[in-house]
Design a protein around this motif. Structure first.
Motif, PDB file in Angstrom:
ATOM      1  N   SER A 183     -28.312 -50.872 -16.950  1.00  0.00           N
ATOM      2  CA  SER A 183     -27.155 -51.349 -17.713  1.00  0.00           C
ATOM      3  C   SER A 183     -27.367 -51.264 -19.216  1.00  0.00           C
ATOM      4  N   ARG A 184     -28.611 -51.108 -19.646  1.00  0.00           N
ATOM      5  CA  ARG A 184     -28.910 -51.002 -21.080  1.00  0.00           C
ATOM      6  C   ARG A 184     -29.072 -49.550 -21.527  1.00  0.00           C
ATOM      7  N   LEU A 185     -28.997 -48.619 -20.597  1.00  0.00           N
ATOM      8  CA  LEU A 185     -29.131 -47.207 -20.940  1.00  0.00           C
ATOM      9  C   LEU A 185     -27.816 -46.656 -21.498  1.00  0.00           C
ATOM     10  N   ASP A 186     -27.904 -45.513 -22.166  1.00  0.00           N
ATOM     11  CA  ASP A 186     -26.700 -44.883 -22.712  1.00  0.00           C
ATOM     12  C   ASP A 186     -25.724 -44.517 -21.608  1.00  0.00           C
ATOM     13  N   THR A 187     -26.238 -44.305 -20.405  1.00  0.00           N
ATOM     14  CA  THR A 187     -25.413 -43.867 -19.282  1.00  0.00           C
ATOM     15  C   THR A 187     -24.923 -45.020 -18.418  1.00  0.00           C
ATOM     16  N   ALA A 188     -24.987 -46.236 -18.918  1.00  0.00           N
ATOM     17  CA  ALA A 188     -24.506 -47.385 -18.157  1.00  0.00           C
ATOM     18  C   ALA A 188     -23.099 -47.102 -17.630  1.00  0.00           C
ATOM     19  N   ASP A 189     -22.869 -47.473 -16.384  1.00  0.00           N
ATOM     20  CA  ASP A 189     -21.585 -47.301 -15.696  1.00  0.00           C
ATOM     21  C   ASP A 189     -21.334 -45.871 -15.229  1.00  0.00           C
ATOM     22  N   LEU A 190     -22.261 -44.957 -15.475  1.00  0.00           N
ATOM     23  CA  LEU A 190     -22.125 -43.593 -14.959  1.00  0.00           C
ATOM     24  C   LEU A 190     -22.997 -43.448 -13.712  1.00  0.00           C
ATOM     25  N   PRO A 191     -22.580 -42.620 -12.757  1.00  0.00           N
ATOM     26  CA  PRO A 191     -23.455 -42.358 -11.612  1.00  0.00           C
ATOM     27  C   PRO A 191     -24.650 -41.524 -12.063  1.00  0.00           C
ATOM     28  N   ASP A 192     -25.783 -41.682 -11.409  1.00  0.00           N
ATOM     29  CA  ASP A 192     -26.921 -40.824 -11.712  1.00  0.00           C
ATOM     30  C   ASP A 192     -26.566 -39.381 -11.371  1.00  0.00           C
ATOM     31  N   PRO A 193     -27.162 -38.420 -12.063  1.00  0.00           N
ATOM     32  CA  PRO A 193     -26.850 -37.015 -11.737  1.00  0.00           C
ATOM     33  C   PRO A 193     -27.318 -36.653 -10.336  1.00  0.00           C
ATOM     34  N   ASP A 194     -26.443 -35.999  -9.599  1.00  0.00           N
ATOM     35  CA  ASP A 194     -26.803 -35.493  -8.282  1.00  0.00           C
ATOM     36  C   ASP A 194     -27.520 -34.149  -8.417  1.00  0.00           C
ATOM     37  N   LEU A 195     -27.089 -33.361  -9.390  1.00  0.00           N
ATOM     38  CA  LEU A 195     -27.595 -32.006  -9.559  1.00  0.00           C
ATOM     39  C   LEU A 195     -27.871 -31.757 -11.039  1.00  0.00           C
ATOM     40  N   ILE A 196     -29.070 -31.273 -11.345  1.00  0.00           N
ATOM     41  CA  ILE A 196     -29.418 -30.887 -12.709  1.00  0.00           C
ATOM     42  C   ILE A 196     -29.713 -29.389 -12.723  1.00  0.00           C
ATOM     43  N   ILE A 197     -29.016 -28.684 -13.587  1.00  0.00           N
ATOM     44  CA  ILE A 197     -29.173 -27.243 -13.736  1.00  0.00           C
ATOM     45  C   ILE A 197     -29.861 -26.971 -15.068  1.00  0.00           C
ATOM     46  N   ARG A 198     -30.886 -26.121 -15.043  1.00  0.00           N
ATOM     47  CA  ARG A 198     -31.477 -25.662 -16.294  1.00  0.00           C
ATOM     48  C   ARG A 198     -31.528 -24.137 -16.266  1.00  0.00           C
ATOM     49  N   THR A 199     -30.872 -23.527 -17.230  1.00  0.00           N
ATOM     50  CA  THR A 199     -30.868 -22.075 -17.304  1.00  0.00           C
ATOM     51  C   THR A 199     -32.124 -21.558 -17.998  1.00  0.00           C
ATOM     52  N   SER A 200     -32.324 -20.240 -17.959  1.00  0.00           N
ATOM     53  CA  SER A 200     -33.397 -19.490 -18.630  1.00  0.00           C
ATOM     54  C   SER A 200     -34.664 -19.393 -17.807  1.00  0.00           C
ATOM     55  N   GLY A 201     -34.709 -20.012 -16.637  1.00  0.00           N
ATOM     56  CA  GLY A 201     -35.889 -19.926 -15.791  1.00  0.00           C
ATOM     57  C   GLY A 201     -36.931 -20.995 -16.048  1.00  0.00           C
ATOM     58  N   GLU A 202     -36.799 -21.751 -17.133  1.00  0.00           N
ATOM     59  CA  GLU A 202     -37.737 -22.845 -17.387  1.00  0.00           C
ATOM     60  C   GLU A 202     -37.505 -23.946 -16.355  1.00  0.00           C
ATOM     61  N   GLN A 203     -38.594 -24.599 -15.934  1.00  0.00           N
ATOM     62  CA  GLN A 203     -38.496 -25.606 -14.882  1.00  0.00           C
ATOM     63  C   GLN A 203     -39.096 -26.925 -15.347  1.00  0.00           C
ATOM     64  N   ARG A 204     -38.452 -27.537 -16.301  1.00  0.00           N
ATOM     65  CA  ARG A 204     -38.879 -28.849 -16.791  1.00  0.00           C
ATOM     66  C   ARG A 204     -37.658 -29.583 -17.337  1.00  0.00           C
ATOM     67  N   LEU A 205     -37.793 -30.896 -17.476  1.00  0.00           N
ATOM     68  CA  LEU A 205     -36.672 -31.728 -17.922  1.00  0.00           C
ATOM     69  C   LEU A 205     -36.558 -31.814 -19.444  1.00  0.00           C
ATOM     70  N   SER A 206     -37.654 -31.603 -20.138  1.00  0.00           N
ATOM     71  CA  SER A 206     -37.626 -31.645 -21.608  1.00  0.00           C
ATOM     72  C   SER A 206     -36.998 -32.924 -22.155  1.00  0.00           C
ATOM     73  N   ASN A 207     -37.457 -34.061 -21.612  1.00  0.00           N
ATOM     74  CA  ASN A 207     -37.035 -35.361 -22.131  1.00  0.00           C
ATOM     75  C   ASN A 207     -35.538 -35.616 -21.915  1.00  0.00           C
ATOM     76  N   PHE A 208     -35.021 -35.175 -20.789  1.00  0.00           N
ATOM     77  CA  PHE A 208     -33.594 -35.294 -20.470  1.00  0.00           C
ATOM     78  C   PHE A 208     -33.402 -36.168 -19.234  1.00  0.00           C
ATOM     79  N   LEU A 209     -32.709 -37.279 -19.388  1.00  0.00           N
ATOM     80  CA  LEU A 209     -32.313 -38.149 -18.271  1.00  0.00           C
ATOM     81  C   LEU A 209     -33.478 -38.486 -17.338  1.00  0.00           C
ATOM     82  N   LEU A 210     -34.600 -38.889 -17.923  1.00  0.00           N
ATOM     83  CA  LEU A 210     -35.796 -39.140 -17.121  1.00  0.00           C
ATOM     84  C   LEU A 210     -35.592 -40.247 -16.094  1.00  0.00           C
ATOM     85  N   TRP A 211     -34.963 -41.331 -16.483  1.00  0.00           N
ATOM     86  CA  TRP A 211     -34.699 -42.440 -15.553  1.00  0.00           C
ATOM     87  C   TRP A 211     -33.665 -42.014 -14.512  1.00  0.00           C
ATOM     88  N   GLN A 212     -32.596 -41.408 -14.974  1.00  0.00           N
ATOM     89  CA  GLN A 212     -31.453 -41.104 -14.122  1.00  0.00           C
ATOM     90  C   GLN A 212     -31.731 -39.983 -13.122  1.00  0.00           C
TER      91      GLN A 212
END
Length: 256
Positions: A183-212
């Motif tokens: 509830s204290r995150l920027d994404t409060a009230d949003l559903p967690d992501p079901d699917l995360i797409i990263r283009t370019s072939g890299e396979q890491r989150l790069s500090n993106f939505l780590l909790w979610q």
């Protein structure tokens, strides 16, 4: 599931009623610079083409009935890039909002910006506020723009809010659980992501939505963001539909 079959399945069915259809898709739009380099073009042209791809994917996702689309547009680490490139990216952001805001309003798309507003120039901060205010009454797809965003920074800010509430006596430390943190995150009230797409072939989150991203499915197409199109988006949804999401439990498939 092919794209054509998927579109037929969507007809007359709300996506929330389809377990194999993601409510929330998040995209790390990577590879603009590499796309330009492969063609002997300046990096700025890659970013320009990336914005065109962004426009097409937003329209397509809304048409398919995605409830929430989150785009990693500018990370808190991107400020370390050359000043000229950062300045160009800020200009692109301004032109995108000026050109597309009316279309977003008309399409019933609601804009939400996540990330820190601290240290942003007044012109950029007011532009983000304007985009949110103009679409606040919309009830269609929620377009979440991660700008000046870093997941560790988000979590740090959330912990500070919780610590302040505890210090002020508004929150019992024993009551702190996952829902309190969420509830204290920027994404409060949003559903967690079901699917995360990263283009370019890299396979890491790069500090993106780590909790979610705890139980998100991932799709890593090898081509760069400017080459990502509606067909590739449909392929990602088809791959997602074939996944067996167990959330730490047993398989729900009949043959498990």
């Amino acid at each position: 599931m092919t794209a054509s079959v998927q579109r037929e399945a969507l007809s007359g069915v709300h996506p929330h009623e389809r377990a194999a259809f993601p409510r929330h898709v998040a995209i790390i739009m990577d590879g603009n610079g590499r796309w330009a380099k492969e063609r002997g073009l300046p990096r700025t042209e890659g970013h320009r083409q990336g914005v065109e791809t962004l426009r097409r994917i937003v329209r397509h996702a809304a048409k398919l009935g995605i409830s929430c689309l989150t785009l990693y547009s500018f990370s808190s680490e991107n400020w370390t890039r050359p000043e000229a490139e950062v300045s160009f990216l800020m200009g692109l952001l301004q032109r995108f909002v000026r050109r597309d805001l009316a279309e977003l309003v008309k399409a019933n798309i609601k804009v939400r910006v996540i990330g820190s507003r601290e240290g942003l120039s007044p012109s950029i901060a007011s532009l983000l506020d304007e985009a949110e205010a103009a679409t606040r009454g919309n009830s269609g797809m929620e377009l979440v723009v991660a700008f000046n965003y870093g997941a560790r920074d988000e979590l740090t800010r959330a912990m500070r809010k919780i610590a302040a509430d505890v210090a002020a006596g508004r929150l019992d430390p024993a009551k702190i659980d996952e829902s309190v943190i969420a509830s204290r995150l920027d994404t409060a009230d949003l559903p967690d992501p079901d699917l995360i797409i990263r283009t370019s072939g890299e396979q890491r989150l790069s500090n993106f939505l780590l909790w979610q991203a705890a139980y998100a499915e991932f799709f890593f197409p090898r081509f760069n963001w400017p080459d990502f199109d509606e067909k590739a988006f449909d392929e990602a949804l088809s791959v997602f539909a074939a996944r067996d999401r167990r959330y730490g439990g047993l398989s729900q498939k009949a043959d498990a």
